[in-house]
Design a protein around this motif. Structure first.
Motif, PDB file in Angstrom:
ATOM      1  N   SER A  62      79.973 -37.899 -47.304  1.00  0.00           N
ATOM      2  CA  SER A  62      81.234 -37.182 -47.352  1.00  0.00           C
ATOM      3  C   SER A  62      81.425 -36.126 -48.532  1.00  0.00           C
ATOM      4  N   ASN A  63      80.187 -35.594 -49.089  1.00  0.00           N
ATOM      5  CA  ASN A  63      80.236 -34.672 -49.990  1.00  0.00           C
ATOM      6  C   ASN A  63      79.855 -33.290 -49.007  1.00  0.00           C
ATOM      7  N   TRP A  97      86.398 -36.447 -47.052  1.00  0.00           N
ATOM      8  CA  TRP A  97      85.215 -35.534 -47.427  1.00  0.00           C
ATOM      9  C   TRP A  97      85.795 -34.673 -48.495  1.00  0.00           C
ATOM     10  N   ASN A 155      81.992 -31.260 -54.006  1.00  0.00           N
ATOM     11  CA  ASN A 155      81.185 -31.723 -55.046  1.00  0.00           C
ATOM     12  C   ASN A 155      81.835 -31.958 -56.255  1.00  0.00           C
ATOM     13  N   TRP A 193      84.367 -34.967 -55.538  1.00  0.00           N
ATOM     14  CA  TRP A 193      83.633 -36.084 -54.667  1.00  0.00           C
ATOM     15  C   TRP A 193      83.644 -37.225 -55.657  1.00  0.00           C
ATOM     16  N   ALA A 225      84.417 -42.258 -51.491  1.00  0.00           N
ATOM     17  CA  ALA A 225      83.599 -42.158 -50.547  1.00  0.00           C
ATOM     18  C   ALA A 225      83.152 -43.394 -49.790  1.00  0.00           C
TER      19      ALA A 225
END
Length: 353
Positions: A136-137, A255, A258, A261, A266
């Motif tokens: 999801s990054n 999503w 970075n 995140w 996630a």
């Protein structure tokens, strides 16, 4: 069009609020999963027996029935495909060092089950570890995931790249062609910059697979074995890829860039709870409880359901996806950063193009 955009924006606001709640409860939830992270030798051994044993028994049955009629053999081949998915989940858990308490036995069983699923255990374990650390990054896509483009990336892409993306995301390619190419071809080569141990393990896996295939061709006859094995792996690998797809590709998945995140978010919001009928849950080795698996990868598959039921906050946060919803999710292809949703080509065209 304005009504469509408004719907997306409302969904995005709701999603952001839910993610703030998720971040606040992650630490306590992870602590509660620890008691489920203990491997159980008895349960693991029984699962090897009822999975690998069933697969071997089904091949023995197919050996005798195929001499009578292919019509007798085909139902057993279909069941064998389902069992092969379960065998792969054992290899998967061994790769997380969660299946057995002993790392030695995790490696032994992981290699054996990897051979049965045409997978290089060490190669796959390395790639899968990357998947868990980057799932999801948006800034770390490309290893162990399904190719996913954002709406803005798709709009800016060349005609050929758009064609390639639409081709790859086509359900027939995704569930039939890609799985066979992935497991039968790509798994034969070590990943870029792989450590020497992984490279050697991949080569030895290829040697062992060649010996296994040659032996089975000798027993069954080349054409019979290849037709049966190709049919089994086609169904099993297609089902496996669909499971992997629906575990992360659903409308309100997660999503993030970075900088924004978050591992916990996630896990709980970028991984689904794929609620399958009990028989399919057995064949898939409980991997439908994927939100638990990503939050605490050391929970073995035989404890996933108990963990899900025991932790009330996880059950409340789980992104439940039914079998039918998982099938419909195949139409979702683009990540819309503006609304934080996975949308279809048609929705993107109506709203943005």
């Amino acid at each position: 069009m304005q009504q469509t955009i408004s719907h997306f924006e409302n969904a995005a606001q709701k999603g952001r609020a839910l993610r703030d709640e998720t971040k606040a409860m992650i630490a306590s939830v992870k602590a509660e999963t620890r008691k489920f992270q203990q491997s159980h030798t008895g349960k693991a051994t029984w699962q090897v027996i009822n999975s690998v044993g069933s697969y071997v028994a089904l091949w023995a049955i197919m050996y005798f029935t195929v001499q009578v009629s292919w019509l007798l053999t085909l139902p057993f081949a279909l069941v064998a495909a389902g069992v092969l998915v379960r065998v792969f989940i054992i290899s998967h858990d061994c790769g997380h060092s969660s299946f057995f308490q002993s790392e030695r036995w995790n490696t032994i069983i992981g290699v054996i089950t990897g051979l049965l699923t045409f997978t290089s255990y060490h190669h796959w374990r390395g790639e899968h570890a990357v998947h868990h650390g980057t799932c999801s990054n948006l800034d770390r896509r490309g290893t162990g995931d399904v190719w996913t483009m954002t709406v803005s990336e798709y709009k800016a892409a060349s005609r050929w790249k758009k064609f390639g993306y639409r081709f790859v995301r086509n359900p027939i390619v995704l569930l039939v062609i890609a799985p066979l190419f992935l497991f039968l071809v790509l798994e034969r080569f070590p990943r870029k910059n792989a450590p020497r141990k992984e490279v050697l393990a991949t080569r030895w896996t290829n040697v062992a697979l060649a010996a296994m295939v040659a032996s089975m061709c000798w027993v069954f006859g080349t054409s019979t074995f290849l037709l049966l094995q190709l049919g089994i792996v086609s169904v099993a690998m297609g089902a496996g890829v669909w499971l992997f797809y629906v575990q992360h590709q659903f409308e309100d998945t997660y999503w993030a860039k970075n900088a924004d995140w978050d591992f916990g978010v996630a896990a709980l919001e970028g991984s689904s709870f794929c609620k399958l009928p009990k028989i399919l849950q057995w064949f898939s080795g409980n991997i439908g409880f994927h939100h638990i698996h990503h939050l605490a990868p050391r929970v073995p598959n035989y404890h996933l359901e108990s963990c899900h039921k025991a932790i009330e906050a996880v059950g409340a946060k789980a992104r439940e996806v039914t079998l039918w919803e998982g099938i419909k999710a195949l139409r979702l292809q683009l990540w819309d950063e503006a609304t934080s949703q996975l949308i279809s080509f048609r929705q993107a065209r109506v709203a943005y193009f």
